[in-house]
Design a protein around this motif. Structure first.
Motif, PDB file in Angstrom:
ATOM      1  N   TRP A   1      47.814 -97.097  11.817  1.00  0.00           N
ATOM      2  CA  TRP A   1      47.846 -97.491  13.255  1.00  0.00           C
ATOM      3  C   TRP A   1      46.432 -98.063  13.560  1.00  0.00           C
ATOM      4  O   TRP A   1      45.694 -97.075  12.787  1.00  0.00           O
ATOM      5  CB  TRP A   1      48.441 -96.246  13.866  1.00  0.00           C
TER       6      TRP A   1
ATOM      7  N   ASP B   1      50.025-101.592  18.732  1.00  0.00           N
ATOM      8  CA  ASP B   1      51.352-100.621  20.003  1.00  0.00           C
ATOM      9  C   ASP B   1      52.222-100.343  18.662  1.00  0.00           C
ATOM     10  O   ASP B   1      52.464 -98.685  19.176  1.00  0.00           O
ATOM     11  CB  ASP B   1      51.954-102.131  20.490  1.00  0.00           C
ATOM     12  N   ASP B   2      52.001-100.317  17.223  1.00  0.00           N
ATOM     13  CA  ASP B   2      52.832-100.097  16.718  1.00  0.00           C
ATOM     14  C   ASP B   2      52.292 -99.434  15.071  1.00  0.00           C
ATOM     15  O   ASP B   2      51.161-100.010  15.118  1.00  0.00           O
ATOM     16  CB  ASP B   2      53.956-100.996  16.689  1.00  0.00           C
TER      17      ASP B   2
END
Length: 317
Positions: free
Chosen positions: A127, A132-133
């Motif tokens: 990450w 966002d992911d």
């Protein structure tokens, strides 16, 4: 290639007694072309290009020729590559990222002091700040080789993964399915292990503490020991450190600038002995121990103090 073959045929017609010699010359020319893909570039420029390649591309580049493989595998190049990556991060060319290794259970057994049904599928996700992911960087199935998982250690992208059966070392950046499975060491009912870089030899070492016997109820244990496994050594095997640790240790250690730092296991100290207010430091270069004391005003029994790295400095949290 057609031109070379034609020339070789004419030479054979002139001297039919030397077909083997001419074949060797042709083969040697082919090998030279294959082993020197960058012959038109200066070696210094090739080196600088390799330094800036992503890890996966760099790993594949080892197969180009022997010269590249020797360069990429050399300790001096590895040091330069890590320094290059750190400089890029400090210049904000690369955003900081987290490596996430989720642990899941295949089933739940009630009243277990520690789970023994961990999934044997090891996954690593990355990450990066601002995203966002997280995305999957590698997944490895060890097919029932262990039941429990303990605290991991990491150093320069390598991850040491301790289980109830053996220790594993991964390099998630390469994305390959290979994993280094360390051989069995000293038998012990209680162990903790860490991973770090020996700054003297620039080799990575796994250090494992062990107790020959242990009894938490009686607060007694035989002499604790330490053993070391050097990664990439030709005769890699566990060897016992000459000096035993002066205190029993617990929890997985933290690596910082050539040393591993362990918590002292206060439950195993002799009754009546005041627990030292500090950590046990193990120097990976000379393989010696030193007590690192800290000064905290009246910490409560519930307070857990840990060492963390912050901005390149060792801090107490």
């Amino acid at each position: 290639m057609d031109v070379i073959a034609t020339k070789n045929k004419k030479a054979l017609d002139r001297n039919p007694q030397e077909p083997t010699t001419m074949f060797k010359m042709y083969k040697r020319r082919r090998v030279q072309r294959q082993c020197h893909p960058s012959a038109s570039l200066p070696d210094e420029l090739v080196y600088e290009i390799l330094l800036r390649l992503p890890v996966k591309t760099l790993s594949r580049s080892k197969s180009v020729c022997r010269a590249w493989r020797a360069t990429i595998s050399s300790p001096s190049f590895i040091r330069a590559y890590l320094k290059q990556q750190q400089s890029a991060i400090s210049r904000h060319e690369q955003k900081p990222s987290f490596l996430i290794a989720p642990h899941t259970l295949d089933s739940v057994i009630h009243d277990e002091p520690w789970p023994s049904t961990f999934s044997n599928t090891i996954t690593f996700y990355r990450w990066q700040e601002g995203r966002d992911d997280a995305h999957l960087v590698r997944a490895t199935d060890l097919h029932g080789e262990f039941g429990s998982v303990y605290g991991m250690s990491h150093c320069d992208g390598l991850v040491m993964f301790p289980t109830d059966t053996r220790l594993y070392v991964f390099n998630p950046a390469t994305g390959k399915g290979d994993v280094l499975k360390l051989p069995d060491g000293q038998k012990s009912r209680f162990q903790t292990a860490g991973l770090g870089l020996d700054l003297g030899t620039n080799t990575y070492k796994v250090v494992r503490s062990f107790n020959r016997s242990i009894d938490f109820n009686q607060q007694a244990h035989d002499a604790a020991g330490m053993e070391v496994f050097t990664i990439s050594s030709r005769d890699s095997c566990w060897r016992t450190v000459a000096e035993d640790p002066p205190y029993p240790v617990t929890a997985h250690p933290m690596y910082f600038k050539g040393s591993l730092y362990w918590h002292i296991c206060k439950e195993l100290l002799q009754e009546g002995s005041p627990p030292p207010q500090g950590f046990l430091r193990f120097n990976l270069e000379d393989e010696t121990f030193r007590l690192v004391l800290y000064d905290v005003v009246s910490p409560s029994d519930e307070t857990r103090l840990d060492l963390v790295e912050l901005g390149g400095e060792l801090c107490l949290a």
